[in-house]
Design an enzyme around this catalytic site. Structure first.
Site, PDB file in Angstrom:
ATOM      1  N   ARG A  31      65.048  52.186 -25.377  1.00  0.00           N
ATOM      2  CA  ARG A  31      65.497  53.263 -26.275  1.00  0.00           C
ATOM      3  C   ARG A  31      66.534  54.153 -25.598  1.00  0.00           C
ATOM      4  O   ARG A  31      67.366  54.765 -26.258  1.00  0.00           O
ATOM      5  CB  ARG A  31      64.295  54.098 -26.736  1.00  0.00           C
ATOM      6  CG  ARG A  31      64.606  55.049 -27.908  1.00  0.00           C
ATOM      7  CD  ARG A  31      63.357  55.780 -28.339  1.00  0.00           C
ATOM      8  NE  ARG A  31      63.537  56.588 -29.539  1.00  0.00           N
ATOM      9  CZ  ARG A  31      63.235  57.872 -29.625  1.00  0.00           C
ATOM     10  NH1 ARG A  31      62.748  58.516 -28.566  1.00  0.00           N
ATOM     11  NH2 ARG A  31      63.406  58.538 -30.756  1.00  0.00           N
ATOM     12  N   ILE A  47      67.493  59.321 -34.708  1.00  0.00           N
ATOM     13  CA  ILE A  47      66.865  58.086 -34.249  1.00  0.00           C
ATOM     14  C   ILE A  47      65.365  58.298 -34.434  1.00  0.00           C
ATOM     15  O   ILE A  47      64.803  59.295 -33.976  1.00  0.00           O
ATOM     16  CB  ILE A  47      67.224  57.768 -32.775  1.00  0.00           C
ATOM     17  CG1 ILE A  47      66.531  56.485 -32.307  1.00  0.00           C
ATOM     18  CG2 ILE A  47      66.940  58.921 -31.838  1.00  0.00           C
ATOM     19  CD1 ILE A  47      66.996  56.003 -30.921  1.00  0.00           C
ATOM     20  N   SER A  48      64.722  57.395 -35.174  1.00  0.00           N
ATOM     21  CA  SER A  48      63.315  57.577 -35.525  1.00  0.00           C
ATOM     22  C   SER A  48      62.423  57.562 -34.289  1.00  0.00           C
ATOM     23  O   SER A  48      62.771  56.992 -33.253  1.00  0.00           O
ATOM     24  CB  SER A  48      62.861  56.467 -36.480  1.00  0.00           C
ATOM     25  OG  SER A  48      63.557  56.528 -37.696  1.00  0.00           O
ATOM     26  N   GLN A  49      61.241  58.192 -34.447  1.00  0.00           N
ATOM     27  CA  GLN A  49      60.312  58.159 -33.321  1.00  0.00           C
ATOM     28  C   GLN A  49      59.802  56.735 -33.138  1.00  0.00           C
ATOM     29  O   GLN A  49      59.601  55.989 -34.113  1.00  0.00           O
ATOM     30  CB  GLN A  49      59.172  59.133 -33.535  1.00  0.00           C
ATOM     31  CG  GLN A  49      58.215  58.828 -34.658  1.00  0.00           C
ATOM     32  CD  GLN A  49      57.300  60.010 -34.924  1.00  0.00           C
ATOM     33  OE1 GLN A  49      57.641  60.933 -35.647  1.00  0.00           O
ATOM     34  NE2 GLN A  49      56.124  59.972 -34.328  1.00  0.00           N
ATOM     35  N   PHE A  71      61.937  61.135 -43.496  1.00  0.00           N
ATOM     36  CA  PHE A  71      63.212  60.491 -43.196  1.00  0.00           C
ATOM     37  C   PHE A  71      64.350  61.242 -43.863  1.00  0.00           C
ATOM     38  O   PHE A  71      64.150  61.982 -44.830  1.00  0.00           O
ATOM     39  CB  PHE A  71      63.218  59.031 -43.708  1.00  0.00           C
ATOM     40  CG  PHE A  71      62.559  58.046 -42.796  1.00  0.00           C
ATOM     41  CD1 PHE A  71      63.302  57.306 -41.890  1.00  0.00           C
ATOM     42  CD2 PHE A  71      61.195  57.842 -42.845  1.00  0.00           C
ATOM     43  CE1 PHE A  71      62.697  56.387 -41.045  1.00  0.00           C
ATOM     44  CE2 PHE A  71      60.572  56.929 -42.007  1.00  0.00           C
ATOM     45  CZ  PHE A  71      61.335  56.199 -41.092  1.00  0.00           C
TER      46      PHE A  71
END
Length: 217
Positions: free
Chosen positions: A38, A64-66, A207
């Site tokens: 990541r 950027i998503s967890q 989101f």
């Protein structure tokens, strides 16, 4: 070593432990998450937080998503090695890179030219040759490449988008956040059957909205 004395390896080990503790049990998904660094997708001020289980800001007002949500959505797709996968919302490229570990081919689309360009640079750096990135209106999918075995939407729609559902093969799976963008949304798993569609609610998420049209950058 990092400033707080941890090595990158130690951070990654805690990162994977956190995924398991949040219900990620699929060995292939855990391996994919371990393979994709990541840190390659988080730049600038937030680079030190790349291995935290938290969403982080990226360019163009996106995030950027967890990692636990990335892993959960990937696990829900049940990707098979021969699958062709469509991702709507390239963002940083992190989710596509994870999908690329599991699928034969990943198509990813984003309305922000800058994000697609930067993600393509990282894909080349990581030698991820099975990802094809497009700049375009993701709400309409990629009809020229359809149908898809799996579809993943990384932005929230008020309802599962009809054009995307139409591009899903019979037996295919789509995972999409659904709900108003100013409230908590619900992550939905959609399975296309011979007779229609089956829906399963997975968990609450938050989101950015799925926006039609092209962005200015």
């Amino acid at each position: 070593m990092t400033e707080d004395g941890d090595t990158i390896a130690e951070r990654k080990m805690r990162f994977l432990y956190a995924l398991r503790s949040r219900g990620i049990t699929d060995g292939r998904v855990l391996t994919a998450m371990e393979r994709v660094d990541r840190g390659a997708f988080v730049k600038g001020l937030f680079a030190e937080r790349a291995y935290e289980d938290t969403p982080l800001p990226i360019a163009c007002g996106q995030t950027i998503s967890q990692p636990s949500v990335v892993a959960l959505m990937t696990q829900a797709l049940s990707i098979q090695p021969r699958d062709r996968v469509l991702e709507v919302g390239t963002g940083s490229g992190y989710q596509a890179a994870v999908l690329a570990q599991l699928a034969r081919r990943v198509y990813t689309i984003d309305r922000h030219r800058r994000l697609v360009r930067e993600a393509e640079d990282i894909f080349r750096l990581l030698d991820l040759s099975n990802i094809t990135a497009f700049t375009g209106d993701g709400s309409h999918g990629l009809p020229d490449q359809a149908p898809f075995d799996r579809i993943l939407v990384t932005a929230a729609a008020e309802d599962p988008p009809g054009p995307l559902m139409a591009q899903l093969k019979v037996g295919g799976v789509m995972v999409v956040p659904v709900g108003q963008t100013d409230t908590v949304q619900t992550l939905i798993k959609v399975v296309r059957t011979d007779d229609g569609f089956e829906y399963e609610e997975l968990r609450s998420v938050r989101f950015v909205p799925l926006v039609e049209g092209m962005a200015s950058e």
